[in-house]
Each structure stands twice: as C-alpha cells, then as structure tokens.
Scaffold this motif. Structure first.
Motif, mmCIF file in Angstrom:
data_model
loop_
_atom_site.group_PDB
_atom_site.id
_atom_site.type_symbol
_atom_site.label_atom_id
_atom_site.label_comp_id
_atom_site.label_asym_id
_atom_site.label_seq_id
_atom_site.Cartn_x
_atom_site.Cartn_y
_atom_site.Cartn_z
ATOM 1 N N LEU A 2 17.786 -72.769 -78.584
ATOM 2 C CA LEU A 2 18.059 -74.150 -78.961
ATOM 3 C C LEU A 2 19.441 -74.532 -78.443
ATOM 4 O O LEU A 2 20.440 -73.888 -78.766
ATOM 5 N N ALA A 136 5.203 -77.096 -80.078
ATOM 6 C CA ALA A 136 6.532 -77.674 -79.879
ATOM 7 C C ALA A 136 6.324 -79.140 -79.531
ATOM 8 O O ALA A 136 5.612 -79.457 -78.573
ATOM 9 N N PHE A 158 16.924 -79.901 -84.578
ATOM 10 C CA PHE A 158 15.625 -79.258 -84.469
ATOM 11 C C PHE A 158 15.155 -78.985 -85.898
ATOM 12 O O PHE A 158 15.974 -78.837 -86.817
ATOM 13 N N THR A 160 12.225 -76.335 -87.823
ATOM 14 C CA THR A 160 11.221 -75.306 -87.571
ATOM 15 C C THR A 160 11.048 -74.406 -88.787
ATOM 16 O O THR A 160 11.990 -74.197 -89.557
ATOM 17 N N ILE A 165 7.860 -76.131 -83.999
ATOM 18 C CA ILE A 165 9.189 -76.724 -83.906
ATOM 19 C C ILE A 165 9.070 -78.177 -83.475
ATOM 20 O O ILE A 165 8.208 -78.528 -82.658
ATOM 21 N N PRO A 192 11.202 -75.592 -94.048
ATOM 22 C CA PRO A 192 11.734 -75.337 -92.708
ATOM 23 C C PRO A 192 13.253 -75.241 -92.689
ATOM 24 O O PRO A 192 13.943 -75.587 -93.650
#
Length: 213
Positions: A2, A136, A158, A160, A165, A192
């Motif tokens: 990331l 994704a 982000f 996830t 994600i 998450p």
C-alpha cells in the motif's frame, strides 16, 4: 504494498493500480457554474507520473472512474492527454471501466476491461455486495477519521479485512466517504483495518479507533 499516494503496488507482477482519478472533475463543475481551480487533472497525473517513475511498473491499471464524466476526454488539455499516452509507452495500460466512464477512452491507448484477474485478485471498479474474497476495488472513496485529545484527523485510506480491499480515490478532487458509512456495511467478514494515507507512509488504524463524521 500500500503506497502513501493511494496506489496499490503488486510488486511480483510489476503492476501499479490506482482508482478513481476523476480527471476533469473541475471542468465538469465549471460547466455547471461551480468554479473550481482547473488544475485537478494536471495535479493527479503529476502524482501518477511520480509513482510510475519511482516503481517502473510493467503494467498500470486504472481501476475505473478515471474520467469524471463521458465528455471529460474531450476537455483534456493537449499536454494532459499526452501524459496519459505516455503511461502506455513501454508498458501495458489497462482501463477498467467505472460508472462515470462506462465506455472507456475513445482516442487514448490501452486496453479496456470490465474487470481483471491478476495475482490472485479480481480487480474491478465497484465492490460486489456481500463478501467477495480476493477482490480489489475502488468506487467508494474510503476515508478514515480518528479523534484525539487535540481534535480529529480525517484522511483518505485503504480499507481491508485481509480478504478484500477497497482503494482510496487517487484524484485530486475526488474526496472521501467515511468508512463508518453504511455503504461499507456487509463488505467485510470481520471489522476491517484502515490504512490512512500519510505524507510518507500508510498508517494502520484499527476499527475501534475509527470515528464517524
């Protein structure tokens, strides 16, 4: 990996993935009488070019809503159009289509796809409802808000659970939706983790530390 820019880097495949550039959003708003500084496309492409220069990807994947509307490509300045063409020089450029740009580009190089399978992931613009391991996606423009003793901080992020994600919006004017919003409900098998974008790195923030707007 990331990236602090908001990009997803798939090193083994040499693939750089970015979502929701919303190019020419400023000019779209201007056409409706809401005047914004007309530099969002240039700033967004400058940041993308910096990622390409740093990582030398073999593939660049634009994960949908690359353009803000279906006429955005026509409004591109000539040098910005050239910056997009340059992305395809010496590498594969893939335009995954989104809800704002469902037809893909008309006069720019690259491949167009509804979704793409790569590195065990399914890359698509909009997250599927319910659980979707290995996905994704973009579309939701996730943002994290953290409250502290001196106030709160809000950053694109982000999000996830280790199974799927959602990428942050990469575009300068794209904004963000709080990950506590109902739009994210039901997407994750467990609470998450947010990866909030900092100036030089991504900061992991647990679900309990995330605040609603």
């Amino acid at each position: 990996m990331l990236r602090a820019s908001g990009a997803l880097w798939l090193a083994a495949e040499g693939a750089l993935v970015v979502a929701d550039l919303h190019l020419e959003k400023g000019s779209s708003y201007a056409a409706r009488g809401q005047m914004l500084p007309p530099y969002d496309t240039r700033e967004t492409l400058k940041r993308l070019a910096a990622e390409v220069a740093a990582l030398a990807p073999r593939m660049v994947i634009l994960l949908g809503d690359t353009f803000h509307d279906r006429r955005s490509e026509d409004r591109l300045a000539a040098d910005d159009a050239q910056r997009l063409r340059d992305l395809a020089i010496g590498r594969t450029l893939v335009w995954v289509v989104g809800n704002h740009d469902a037809d893909g580009p008309r006069a720019l190089p690259g491949e167009t796809a509804d979704e793409l399978s790569l590195a065990g992931l399914t890359l698509r613009h909009e997250p599927r409802g319910g659980l979707s391991p290995g996905e994704a996606a973009g579309h939701l423009h996730p943002a994290a808000k953290v409250r502290g003793a001196r106030g709160s901080v809000r950053r694109r992020c982000f999000v996830t659970d280790g199974e799927r994600i959602v990428l942050p919006a990469f575009g300068a004017y794209a904004g963000g939706l709080n990950v506590r919003d109902a739009a994210f409900a039901g997407l994750f098998a467990r609470p998450p983790l947010a990866g909030a974008l900092g100036s030089a790195r991504v900061h992991a923030v647990g679900w309990r530390s995330l605040a609603a707007d």
